[in-house]
Scaffold this active site. Structure first.
Site, short mmCIF file in Angstrom:
data_model
loop_
_atom_site.label_atom_id
_atom_site.label_comp_id
_atom_site.label_asym_id
_atom_site.label_seq_id
_atom_site.Cartn_x
_atom_site.Cartn_y
_atom_site.Cartn_z
N VAL A 155 0.86 -1.19 0.00
CA VAL A 155 0.00 0.00 0.00
C VAL A 155 0.89 1.24 0.00
CG1 VAL A 155 -2.15 0.95 0.89
CG2 VAL A 155 -1.49 -1.35 1.56
N ALA A 156 2.00 1.16 -0.75
CA ALA A 156 2.93 2.28 -0.87
C ALA A 156 3.28 2.84 0.51
CB ALA A 156 2.34 3.35 -1.79
N CYS A 157 3.24 4.16 0.65
CA CYS A 157 3.69 4.78 1.90
C CYS A 157 2.70 4.63 3.05
CB CYS A 157 4.01 6.26 1.68
SG CYS A 157 5.52 6.51 0.73
N SER A 158 1.54 4.06 2.81
CA SER A 158 0.58 3.78 3.89
C SER A 158 0.62 2.32 4.32
CB SER A 158 -0.84 4.14 3.44
OG SER A 158 -0.96 5.52 3.17
#
Length: 374
Positions: A155-158
């Site tokens: 979830v990429a940077c999350s």
């Protein structure tokens, strides 16, 4: 929910090697000289755009970053290479990403006073995984001697907060009693070291958290999870196109668009109000306001983003004690940034103190947890 869910341990691991802004700029500017000389005729004919120079001052002012850790420094500053030199390993050997994940996991387990035998599930949640399968999480599970199950999620940077959300839900449902969430952010292979606007952004690190039900907690510092909150909204403004389909497209599989790239100004303009609104609505669910929050552990992408988000919430600037910044030393570490801020700045809180752990990034995606010191 029949049981209170608790964050009982956290681990932060970083590589030994680091790169300062000045080292990075010296390498980049030398590359610029070489590139512009090689393409001098095309540049003069306006067929090719000359590469611009950078400076350490520009990087720090634009981002707040002063240095970053890197898994393998060799090659990254070599103007004939401009990428880290990471040796391939045999399939039977522990992968690079699993190796750093194990290091962070051991620190988190020690922090939680837990052993591998106490863990029921492993979640590896990060911006990139080294391969599609077998899952890095299952490799880590095997390396640590953990029974149960594991899986990867992106979830990429999350990713870190979304991974903690999944752990919270699994524990709440009674499917596990203790979950290990790991964020091995080996991002340096996806950095375009020849791009002035992005070559300085990321650093390598691994973080981990232990979540468990309240009846088994025995750590010195632990936090009740009051609730979680997540939102996603599609955007192309942060993107990385590298993937397995590339081999069928007859294009450069390592072209600039296959590496991390973003429309930074658009991201800043759109994500800041979105993140502030997300956090405010999360607090409102508990009849809380920003003034009730003792500490803000926010995603560490850009110091100016964090300053603006906090100012929107508090109506004033926050000090370093209220909203610690770690990106000066670590740079943007994708999903791990908020966990680093938490891991390095939580032991001084007292029982009843409330904190917000929030990450935001590509997708767009935003994930938050409201935590209360036990």
């Amino acid at each position: 929910m029949s049981q209170q869910i608790v964050v009982s341990g956290v681990g932060v691991w970083h590589p030994e090697s680091s790169i300062t802004n000045q080292e990075l700029v010296d390498s980049y500017n030398a590359y610029v000289d070489s590139y512009n000389e090689e393409h001098k005729a095309e540049i003069e004919a306006q067929q090719v755009t000359a590469k611009p120079y950078s400076s350490a001052e520009f990087i720090e002012k634009a981002s707040g970053i002063k240095s970053r850790y890197i898994y393998q420094k060799e090659g990254a500053l070599d103007i004939s290479r401009m990428k880290p030199k990471i040796e391939a390993r045999e399939d039977e050997a522990l992968s690079h990403q699993a190796e750093i994940a194990v290091e962070a996991a051991k620190l988190a387990l020690a922090s939680a006073n837990k052993t591998a035998q106490d863990v029921d599930a492993v979640i590896v949640s990060c911006a990139y995984t080294q391969r599609a399968y077998p899952a890095i999480a299952i490799e880590v599970q095997e390396a640590l001697g953990i029974e149960g199950f594991g899986f990867d999620m992106l979830v990429a940077c999350s990713a870190a907060t979304f991974g903690m959300h999944r752990a919270y839900e699994m524990l709440s449902a009674g499917n596990a009693k203790c979950v290990l969430v790991i964020n091995p952010e080996l991002v340096s292979p996806q950095i375009n070291y020849t791009d002035r606007d992005s070559h300085f952004i990321f650093g390598d690190v691994a973080t981990a958290t232990v979540l468990e039900t309240a009846d088994t907690v025995n750590s010195e510092h632990s936090y009740d999870v009051m609730s979680t909150n997540a939102v996603t909204k599609y955007s192309n403004n942060i993107r990385s196109n590298f993937g397995y389909v590339t081999r069928t497209e007859d294009v450069d599989p390592y072209g600039a668009d296959k590496l991390f790239h973003q429309a930074g100004r658009k991201v800043f303009k759109e994500v800041c109000p979105m993140a502030a609104s997300h956090i405010e609505s999360h607090l409102n669910r508990h009849q809380l306001t920003a003034t009730d929050v003792r500490r803000w552990w926010l995603h560490q992408a850009n110091i100016n983003m964090n300053t603006l988000i906090i100012k929107r919430l508090l109506g004033r600037d926050a000090n370093a004690d209220e909203a610690p910044i770690v990106l000066d030393e670590y740079a943007n570490t994708a999903s791990a940034g908020s966990v680093i801020a938490f891991g390095l700045n939580h032991e001084d809180l007292v029982a009843g103190d409330v904190g917000v752990l929030c990450s935001f990034g590509a997708g767009y995606s935003i994930g938050s947890l409201l935590l209360k010191k036990r």
